[in-house]
Design an enzyme around this catalytic site. Structure first.
Site, mmCIF file in Angstrom:
data_model
loop_
_atom_site.group_PDB
_atom_site.id
_atom_site.type_symbol
_atom_site.label_atom_id
_atom_site.label_comp_id
_atom_site.label_asym_id
_atom_site.label_seq_id
_atom_site.Cartn_x
_atom_site.Cartn_y
_atom_site.Cartn_z
ATOM 1 N N ARG A 194 39.869 5.990 -23.673
ATOM 2 C CA ARG A 194 38.952 4.850 -23.708
ATOM 3 C C ARG A 194 37.855 5.065 -24.754
ATOM 4 N NH1 ARG A 194 36.546 2.721 -17.989
ATOM 5 N NH2 ARG A 194 34.808 4.091 -18.417
ATOM 6 N N CYS A 205 34.279 5.844 -10.281
ATOM 7 C CA CYS A 205 32.960 5.203 -10.406
ATOM 8 C C CYS A 205 33.035 3.774 -9.877
ATOM 9 C CB CYS A 205 32.526 5.204 -11.862
ATOM 10 S SG CYS A 205 33.771 4.522 -12.952
ATOM 11 N N ALA A 216 35.604 17.573 -19.104
ATOM 12 C CA ALA A 216 35.020 18.278 -17.955
ATOM 13 C C ALA A 216 35.694 19.647 -17.791
ATOM 14 C CB ALA A 216 35.208 17.449 -16.690
ATOM 15 N N ARG A 274 42.083 4.372 -4.078
ATOM 16 C CA ARG A 274 42.607 4.715 -5.399
ATOM 17 C C ARG A 274 41.844 5.939 -5.889
ATOM 18 N NH1 ARG A 274 40.389 2.496 -10.270
ATOM 19 N NH2 ARG A 274 41.686 2.959 -12.045
ATOM 20 N N GLU A 312 28.406 5.448 -19.568
ATOM 21 C CA GLU A 312 29.193 4.933 -18.435
ATOM 22 C C GLU A 312 28.882 5.854 -17.268
ATOM 23 O OE1 GLU A 312 30.909 2.216 -18.482
ATOM 24 O OE2 GLU A 312 31.271 1.828 -20.603
ATOM 25 N N LEU A 313 28.026 5.401 -16.352
ATOM 26 C CA LEU A 313 27.475 6.333 -15.349
ATOM 27 C C LEU A 313 27.951 6.007 -13.932
ATOM 28 C CD1 LEU A 313 23.916 6.513 -16.952
ATOM 29 C CD2 LEU A 313 25.924 7.926 -17.417
ATOM 30 N N GLY A 337 29.935 9.936 -16.983
ATOM 31 C CA GLY A 337 29.680 10.947 -15.964
ATOM 32 C C GLY A 337 28.581 10.485 -15.035
ATOM 33 N N SER A 338 27.910 11.439 -14.427
ATOM 34 C CA SER A 338 26.904 11.086 -13.416
ATOM 35 C C SER A 338 25.630 10.536 -14.066
ATOM 36 C CB SER A 338 26.569 12.327 -12.587
ATOM 37 O OG SER A 338 26.035 13.322 -13.440
ATOM 38 N N TRP A 357 35.926 14.461 -14.952
ATOM 39 C CA TRP A 357 37.211 15.002 -14.485
ATOM 40 C C TRP A 357 38.042 13.975 -13.722
ATOM 41 C CZ3 TRP A 357 37.001 14.017 -9.404
ATOM 42 C CH2 TRP A 357 35.741 13.974 -8.818
ATOM 43 N N LYS A 396 34.352 16.719 -25.597
ATOM 44 C CA LYS A 396 34.127 17.779 -24.613
ATOM 45 C C LYS A 396 34.541 17.272 -23.236
ATOM 46 C CE LYS A 396 31.432 18.932 -21.676
ATOM 47 N NZ LYS A 396 32.401 19.425 -20.680
ATOM 48 N N GLU A 405 26.448 7.771 -4.209
ATOM 49 C CA GLU A 405 27.868 7.639 -4.517
ATOM 50 C C GLU A 405 28.641 8.652 -3.666
ATOM 51 O OE1 GLU A 405 28.602 8.630 -8.606
ATOM 52 O OE2 GLU A 405 30.035 6.995 -8.803
HETATM 53 P P1 NAP Z 1 29.020 15.027 -14.481
HETATM 54 O O1 NAP Z 1 28.735 16.227 -13.680
HETATM 55 O O2 NAP Z 1 27.882 14.211 -14.962
HETATM 56 O O3 NAP Z 1 29.899 15.536 -15.724
HETATM 57 C C1 NAP Z 1 30.424 14.658 -16.667
HETATM 58 C C2 NAP Z 1 30.606 15.379 -17.965
HETATM 59 O O4 NAP Z 1 29.335 15.794 -18.445
HETATM 60 C C3 NAP Z 1 31.440 16.653 -17.850
HETATM 61 O O5 NAP Z 1 32.187 16.811 -19.019
HETATM 62 C C4 NAP Z 1 30.374 17.716 -17.749
HETATM 63 O O6 NAP Z 1 30.794 18.980 -18.162
HETATM 64 C C5 NAP Z 1 29.351 17.168 -18.703
HETATM 65 N N1 NAP Z 1 28.022 17.717 -18.523
HETATM 66 C C6 NAP Z 1 27.427 18.105 -17.374
HETATM 67 N N2 NAP Z 1 26.175 18.553 -17.645
HETATM 68 C C7 NAP Z 1 25.998 18.449 -18.984
HETATM 69 C C8 NAP Z 1 24.929 18.750 -19.873
HETATM 70 N N3 NAP Z 1 23.780 19.255 -19.432
HETATM 71 N N4 NAP Z 1 25.091 18.520 -21.187
HETATM 72 C C9 NAP Z 1 26.250 18.001 -21.656
HETATM 73 N N5 NAP Z 1 27.296 17.687 -20.864
HETATM 74 C C10 NAP Z 1 27.163 17.905 -19.540
HETATM 75 O O7 NAP Z 1 29.983 14.025 -13.727
HETATM 76 P P2 NAP Z 1 31.378 14.346 -13.033
HETATM 77 O O8 NAP Z 1 31.098 14.959 -11.719
HETATM 78 O O9 NAP Z 1 32.276 15.068 -13.960
HETATM 79 O O10 NAP Z 1 31.980 12.881 -12.879
HETATM 80 C C11 NAP Z 1 31.665 12.074 -11.824
HETATM 81 C C12 NAP Z 1 30.621 11.047 -12.222
HETATM 82 O O11 NAP Z 1 31.103 10.296 -13.340
HETATM 83 C C13 NAP Z 1 30.387 10.042 -11.141
HETATM 84 O O12 NAP Z 1 29.019 9.767 -11.008
HETATM 85 C C14 NAP Z 1 31.135 8.800 -11.627
HETATM 86 O O13 NAP Z 1 30.647 7.600 -11.116
HETATM 87 C C15 NAP Z 1 30.945 8.913 -13.098
HETATM 88 N N6 NAP Z 1 31.965 8.119 -13.802
HETATM 89 C C16 NAP Z 1 31.584 6.953 -14.403
HETATM 90 C C17 NAP Z 1 32.527 6.164 -15.037
HETATM 91 C C18 NAP Z 1 32.120 4.879 -15.683
HETATM 92 O O14 NAP Z 1 32.895 4.367 -16.488
HETATM 93 N N7 NAP Z 1 30.942 4.322 -15.404
HETATM 94 C C19 NAP Z 1 33.867 6.573 -15.077
HETATM 95 C C20 NAP Z 1 34.221 7.753 -14.452
HETATM 96 C C21 NAP Z 1 33.258 8.527 -13.826
HETATM 97 P P3 NAP Z 1 31.173 20.093 -17.054
HETATM 98 O O15 NAP Z 1 32.352 19.586 -16.379
HETATM 99 O O16 NAP Z 1 31.478 21.286 -17.835
HETATM 100 O O17 NAP Z 1 29.995 20.220 -16.150
#
Ligand code: NAP
Length: 487
Positions: free
Chosen positions: A169, A294, A186, A288, A260-261, A238-239, A160, A184, A391
């Site tokens: 990207r 991330c 967020a 920012r 990308e975590l 994501g995470s 998100w 899919k 984080e």
């Molecule tokens: P998240 O909870 O891991 O969710 C990311 C995505 O995964 C969302 O679309 C989420 O859907 C989905 N998801 C969650 N559980 C899932 C499952 N069991 N099966 C399939 N999909 C699932 O992370 P977030 O809170 O949205 O984002 C923050 C994290 O992203 C931070 O750790 C950040 O560092 C990381 N991030 C990394 C980068 C990079 O390039 N390295 C860039 C941006 C963000 P729902 O929303 O429906 O739960």
């Protein structure tokens, strides 16, 4: 911001699933509420897909794959180029839309649209530069031909925090390579992705190439796709915890994976640094996106000789960053994404203070509706404070001092994460030595921002693998095929 403008932007966005080029409701008719993090109010209801809808989306992607792979690269590139143009022309409305569902100030949303659009422009240029190889067999007889072909249908899962750029990207290189997709987004920020799908259709993307599935149950909805042998790739941002689970699930089908975590970026300021430049870099690297990046600097390691000056100036700059709704033009820091994130940031700061950190500014959530946390600076942060390990994803800067370079590098590398690090120094020798010693996929050298569509973005260790952007980005969506040619 006038209510009529907000209403117009919100009502212009599709609210349904996008499957096979058709907008349609979820099969069981359910919807998912989208909240404005500045007020907590529901601003839209979008279709809430289940596993059957996701399977339909994969069916559409699989059906579209052969014709899409056979589409000339120039044509695929032209679609991306038009999408770049449309995204750029519609920056104002799309920035407002993003702010309404994600919270960041509209100026930052507009900057994200520019960044997001650049991925389309970059990959429009890359589509026609997919190279192969032709060489003589070293044995002297026959030839070795190397082709690069699209991987096939992909599942793209985005977070998100950058609702538009995390989509482009992935979509940009997939389109350029000739892959079809199920996206899919967020659950907090589905509207930007739905607007993107509409815009790409207008740019000429054929039905079934991009399918968008919004859902409140990400796990149940996407699990059948990961188990389906027709899916050929997963690209996840994501995470780390969710990425690890998905990588394990993807192992059964031996899917190609890009991850990308999460990050835990160290920000190093050496005694010979231009302190004012370091403070400006710190404001960008920390505030920012409200710290919800991330790439956000998570830990500040400052040489003892400049620590007082750096901290004083940082506090002064943080004091000059008004917090408020992203739709208010004077706001420099918007709300956090939701109540859970507000609680997490508050807990991390409380933990550090209980263990001995001193708070120089901020340090408590702001009251009222919405999820606001002010820019915060902590000093004397003890090594066992959770926020040096986890984080933060909020506008909190914990400062720790160091005495020598080896100590700084050791502390910076003392984490399982490895996405990005920042360092400020006026010594070329130190800059190169320390950059090479830091265990991260990216280094910001005398600058607080590394993201650039023309550069390979990605991490090492628990921050993932694979690269997005740069010349490397398209390779994530291409398979290498070697032809042994007997002449
Ligand atoms: P998240 O909870 O891991 O969710 C990311 C995505 O995964 C969302 O679309 C989420 O859907 C989905 N998801 C969650 N559980 C899932 C499952 N069991 N099966 C399939 N999909 C699932 O992370 P977030 O809170 O949205 O984002 C923050 C994290 O992203 C931070 O750790 C950040 O560092 C990381 N991030 C990394 C980068 C990079 O390039 N390295 C860039 C941006 C963000 P729902 O929303 O429906 O739960």
């Amino acid at each position: 911001m006038p209510d009529a403008t907000i209403e117009k932007v919100l009502t212009s966005v599709p609210r349904q699933l996008f499957i096979g080029g058709v907008w349609r409701p979820a099969t069981d008719g359910r919807t998912l509420a989208v909240e404005d993090p500045a007020t907590g109010a529901v601003i839209a209801e979008v279709a809430d897909a289940n596993a059957d809808d996701a399977r339909d989306a994969l069916d559409a992607a699989v059906a579209a794959q052969p014709a899409w792979a056979a589409t000339p690269p120039r044509d695929r590139g032209e679609i991306l180029r038009r999408a770049y143009q449309l995204l750029t022309e519609r920056t104002t409305d799309l920035a407002l839309l993003m702010t309404l569902e994600m919270g960041k100030p509209v100026a930052e949303s507009a900057a994200e649209i520019t960044y997001a659009a650049e991925f389309f422009r970059w990959f429009a240029e890359e589509a026609v530069r997919i190279e192969g190889g032709f060489s003589m067999n070293p044995a002297g007889k026959g030839r070795l031909v190397v082709l690069r072909q699209p991987v096939g249908p992909c599942l793209l899962i985005t977070p998100w925090n950058f609702p538009m750029a995390m989509g482009t990207r992935k979509i940009g290189p997939a389109v350029a390579a000739g892959c079809t997709m199920v996206l899919k987004p967020a659950h907090q920020t589905p509207l930007s992705s739905l607007a993107l799908a509409e815009l790409l259709t207008e740019a000429g993307l054929p039905p079934g190439v991009l399918n968008v599935v919004t859902t409140s149950d990400a796990g149940e909805t996407t699990a059948p796709l990961l188990a389906d042998p027709r899916l050929r790739k997963l690209s996840f941002t994501g995470s780390t915890a969710v990425g690890q689970r998905l990588a394990a699930m993807a192992a059964d089908q031996l899917l190609r994976i890009s991850m990308e975590l999460g990050g835990n970026a160290p920000f190093l300021v050496f005694g010979d640094a231009d302190v004012e430049a370091a403070v400006s870099g710190a404001v960008i690297a920390k505030l920012r996106n409200g710290g919800e990046a991330c790439t956000a600097a998570n830990r500040f390691y400052v040489h003892t000789s400049v620590a007082q000056e750096f901290t004083d100036r940082l506090v002064a700059r943080f004091a000059d960053m008004p917090v408020g709704p992203g739709t208010d033009a004077t706001s420099k820091v918007g709300p956090l994404i939701d109540r859970r994130q507000l609680q997490k940031v508050s807990e991390l700061v409380d933990d550090a203070v209980e263990k001995g950190a001193r708070c120089l500014i901020g340090g408590r959530p702001l009251g009222g509706p919405g999820y606001f946390y002010p820019p915060t600076v902590l000093v004397d942060t003890p090594p066992d404070a959770r926020l040096l390990r986890e984080e933060i994803f909020g506008p909190v800067a914990p400062v720790v001092t160091f005495e020598d370079d080896a100590d700084a590098v050791d502390q910076a590398n003392d984490t399982e994460f490895g996405l990005v690090s920042y360092l400020f120094t006026s010594s070329l020798d130190r800059a190169l030595r320390v950059s090479e010693a830091l265990e991260t996929g990216m280094v910001g050298l005398n600058q607080g921002l590394v993201s650039n569509p023309a550069a390979p973005f990605g991490g090492v260790k628990h921050s993932g693998y694979g690269r997005e952007g740069g010349h490397e980005g398209i390779n994530e969506y291409l398979e290498v095929k070697y032809l042994a040619v007997n002449l």
